[in-house]
Motif scaffolding. Structure first.
Motif, PDB file in Angstrom:
ATOM      1  N   LEU A   1      -3.867  -4.022  -5.903  1.00 42.08           N
ATOM      2  CA  LEU A   1      -3.114  -3.565  -4.741  1.00 42.08           C
ATOM      3  C   LEU A   1      -3.416  -2.109  -4.395  1.00 42.08           C
ATOM      4  CD1 LEU A   1      -1.065  -4.427  -2.656  1.00 42.08           C
ATOM      5  CD2 LEU A   1       0.767  -3.789  -4.230  1.00 42.08           C
ATOM      6  N   ASP A   2      -3.662  -1.280  -5.400  1.00 42.31           N
ATOM      7  CA  ASP A   2      -3.972   0.129  -5.127  1.00 42.31           C
ATOM      8  C   ASP A   2      -5.278   0.257  -4.354  1.00 42.31           C
ATOM      9  OD1 ASP A   2      -1.701   1.106  -6.338  1.00 42.31           O
ATOM     10  OD2 ASP A   2      -2.644   1.328  -8.309  1.00 42.31           O
ATOM     11  N   ARG A   3      -6.278  -0.526  -4.715  1.00 41.79           N
ATOM     12  CA  ARG A   3      -7.545  -0.496  -3.980  1.00 41.79           C
ATOM     13  C   ARG A   3      -7.339  -0.914  -2.531  1.00 41.79           C
ATOM     14  NH1 ARG A   3     -12.861  -2.291  -7.314  1.00 41.79           N
ATOM     15  NH2 ARG A   3     -12.443  -1.219  -9.270  1.00 41.79           N
ATOM     16  N   LEU A   4      -6.532  -1.940  -2.336  1.00 41.22           N
ATOM     17  CA  LEU A   4      -6.283  -2.428  -0.989  1.00 41.22           C
ATOM     18  C   LEU A   4      -5.536  -1.395  -0.156  1.00 41.22           C
ATOM     19  CD1 LEU A   4      -5.322  -6.075  -1.955  1.00 41.22           C
ATOM     20  CD2 LEU A   4      -7.367  -5.373  -0.695  1.00 41.22           C
ATOM     21  N   ARG A   5      -4.574  -0.728  -0.759  1.00 38.64           N
ATOM     22  CA  ARG A   5      -3.849   0.319  -0.036  1.00 38.64           C
ATOM     23  C   ARG A   5      -4.781   1.448   0.375  1.00 38.64           C
ATOM     24  NH1 ARG A   5       0.931   0.297  -4.421  1.00 38.64           N
ATOM     25  NH2 ARG A   5       2.412  -1.116  -3.403  1.00 38.64           N
ATOM     26  N   ARG A   6      -5.663   1.845  -0.545  1.00 40.35           N
ATOM     27  CA  ARG A   6      -6.598   2.920  -0.215  1.00 40.35           C
ATOM     28  C   ARG A   6      -7.551   2.493   0.899  1.00 40.35           C
ATOM     29  NH1 ARG A   6      -6.563   3.675  -5.955  1.00 40.35           N
ATOM     30  NH2 ARG A   6      -8.529   2.525  -6.179  1.00 40.35           N
ATOM     31  N   ALA A   7      -7.938   1.224   0.872  1.00 40.75           N
ATOM     32  CA  ALA A   7      -8.829   0.727   1.919  1.00 40.75           C
ATOM     33  C   ALA A   7      -8.143   0.761   3.275  1.00 40.75           C
ATOM     34  CB  ALA A   7      -9.281  -0.691   1.586  1.00 40.75           C
ATOM     35  N   VAL A   8      -6.882   0.353   3.326  1.00 41.09           N
ATOM     36  CA  VAL A   8      -6.130   0.409   4.581  1.00 41.09           C
ATOM     37  C   VAL A   8      -5.991   1.857   5.043  1.00 41.09           C
ATOM     38  CG1 VAL A   8      -3.896  -0.026   5.672  1.00 41.09           C
ATOM     39  CG2 VAL A   8      -4.894  -1.746   4.162  1.00 41.09           C
ATOM     40  N   ASP A   9      -5.738   2.769   4.116  1.00 39.08           N
ATOM     41  CA  ASP A   9      -5.609   4.184   4.468  1.00 39.08           C
ATOM     42  C   ASP A   9      -6.897   4.731   5.063  1.00 39.08           C
ATOM     43  OD1 ASP A   9      -3.013   4.225   3.549  1.00 39.08           O
ATOM     44  OD2 ASP A   9      -3.512   5.052   1.580  1.00 39.08           O
ATOM     45  N   ARG A  10      -8.048   4.205   4.634  1.00 37.28           N
ATOM     46  CA  ARG A  10      -9.331   4.696   5.148  1.00 37.28           C
ATOM     47  C   ARG A  10      -9.619   4.233   6.572  1.00 37.28           C
ATOM     48  NH1 ARG A  10     -11.138   3.181   0.001  1.00 37.28           N
ATOM     49  NH2 ARG A  10     -12.127   1.292   0.834  1.00 37.28           N
ATOM     50  N   VAL A  11      -8.963   3.192   7.002  1.00 37.25           N
ATOM     51  CA  VAL A  11      -9.221   2.675   8.348  1.00 37.25           C
ATOM     52  C   VAL A  11      -8.786   3.703   9.387  1.00 37.25           C
ATOM     53  CG1 VAL A  11      -8.606   0.890  10.018  1.00 37.25           C
ATOM     54  CG2 VAL A  11      -9.014   0.276   7.626  1.00 37.25           C
ATOM     55  N   GLU A  12      -9.701   4.074  10.265  1.00 32.02           N
ATOM     56  CA  GLU A  12      -9.427   5.111  11.259  1.00 32.02           C
ATOM     57  C   GLU A  12      -9.880   4.672  12.644  1.00 32.02           C
ATOM     58  OE1 GLU A  12     -11.635   8.417   9.847  1.00 32.02           O
ATOM     59  OE2 GLU A  12     -10.117   9.048   8.377  1.00 32.02           O
ATOM     60  N   PHE A  13      -9.202   5.187  13.658  1.00 32.39           N
ATOM     61  CA  PHE A  13      -9.631   4.990  15.029  1.00 32.39           C
ATOM     62  C   PHE A  13     -10.991   5.660  15.229  1.00 32.39           C
ATOM     63  CE2 PHE A  13      -9.658   7.463  19.098  1.00 32.39           C
ATOM     64  CZ  PHE A  13     -10.086   6.418  19.912  1.00 32.39           C
TER      65      PHE A  13
END
Length: 388
Positions: free
Chosen positions: A184-196
């Motif tokens: 879950l931590d990896r997935l959260r970090r991946a979502v955080d990296r998503v940028e406009f």
């Protein structure tokens, strides 16, 4: 009108770029970062393409973020002659019905009744979920809410050592932010990296100034476009088709539905998702004032794969959509049957589930399931392998 002109300009610019470069835009397969033994997590059995046939014509695939290793797992393929249908039942008030019995339904394939081998309510299979997030200009205002809802959804749905998820972002290009993992931590970090991703000259609200972007700047041109069907095709073909065996596969697609540059057509993306046995849950979201939402396309891709389409207008409705998806994936019935048509011809077979219990038929229940599947071709070819 301005947006139509902008989209037409982007299309023409990409076309010129393609002609100048002498070919289609280059696509790097995200498999490049998934074959390193040092990055493989061997805790899950996975599917494999065992065909050695020549590769099909080039199709879009995702570009990985190179600085971050992606998870992959070993592959084990299991052959079965049964056809599975997952379905949900709801009454007119959209309340889930969990009391159906085997004798309450009948299954048809191409209008011919089938003998049901298995009927199981509330099937609790592991989940393989790919979350696809549109990061083009139409999502600038809503992206923070989308990311927050995705994080909450993952925290609620993921079960340790059972479920897995992947994160994909896309504009005119497709990027694998995180391969399938149960961490879950990896997935959260991946979502955080998503940028406009802003195109050249973009000042907000769908407005681009300062002349035209240079034709040679392919990255900026791609940033100003949206390849929804490419993202679905690549995720189905290269990600979900090789997800863990015996899982419920789903794509959660966050976009406004306005595709401007895909190399594949929508029907090809739908077919690829069907061959990967993946539901598509489309969440139609974006800047409705400046761009609008193509509800028709999103409803179609969801219906043709057995998923649902949602069109939230605020943060609360967005959270409700994710909650409904979570429930949909958990509260499903499983029906399995051995098709009476034994031909392994790769043809599309229509499926239908009917309520035969007279009392239940009077309740006008709504059943939600994929409308069909592609028959296998031979024991040497993967059902989600080559484009057929």
């Amino acid at each position: 009108m301005f947006n139509r002109v902008l989209r037409m300009f982007v299309f023409v610019a990409v076309l010129i770029t393609t002609l100048v470069s002498g070919g289609a835009p280059s696509w790097r397969k995200f498999a490049e970062t998934q074959t390193n033994p040092a990055t493989q997590d061997k805790t899950r059995a996975r599917r494999v393409n065992d065909s050695q046939e020549p590769s099909p014509p080039p199709k879009p695939s995702a570009s990985p973020k190179e600085e971050l290793p992606q998870e992959s797992d070993e592959v084990v393929r299991v052959e079965t002659n049964l056809t599975n249908i997952f379905f949900t039942a709801a009454d007119k008030n959209k309340r889930f019905i969990d009391t159906l019995k085997r004798e309450d339904i009948r299954v048809l394939e191409d209008d011919k009744p089938q003998d049901v081998f298995t009927f199981q309510p509330n099937i609790d299979l592991p989940l393989s979920i790919a979350i696809l997030i549109d990061t083009s200009a139409s999502e600038e205002r809503t992206l923070p809410d989308e990311k927050a809802a995705a994080r909450s959804f993952l925290a609620a749905v993921m079960r340790r050592e059972k479920d897995e998820a992947a994160i994909v972002s896309f504009t005119g290009d497709v990027t694998l932010e995180q391969g399938f993992t149960g961490n879950l931590d990896r997935l959260r970090r991946a979502v955080d990296r998503v940028e406009f991703v802003a195109p050249s000259g973009y000042i907000g609200g769908g407005v681009v100034v300062g002349g035209t972007p240079p034709i040679s700047d392919t990255n900026q041109i791609m940033a100003g476009s949206t390849a929804i069907w490419d993202a679905v095709w690549a995720s189905s073909n290269e990600l979900l088709a090789e997800s863990a065996e015996n899982t419920r596969r789903a794509i959660i697609l966050l976009t406004d539905g306005e595709d401007t540059i895909s190399q594949v057509k929508m029907h090809e993306a739908i077919e690829r998702a069907q061959k990967a046995d993946a539901l598509i849950y489309a969440i139609g979201i974006g800047d409705r004032y400046s761009f609008g939402v193509d509800e028709g396309s999103l409803r179609k891709i969801a219906a043709q794969t057995g998923g649902r389409a949602y069109f939230p207008r605020n943060e609360r409705e967005l959270g409700d959509a994710f909650a409904q998806i979570q429930r949909d994936l958990r509260e499903q019935y499983l029906v399995a049957y051995a098709p009476s048509n034994k031909a392994r011809d790769g043809s599309y077979r229509r499926m239908q589930i009917e309520i035969v219990n007279p009392e239940l038929r009077n309740q006008t229940l709504k059943l939600n399931y994929r409308p069909g599947y592609f028959a296998k071709t031979s024991a040497l070819r993967s059902p989600a392998g080559k484009k057929g």
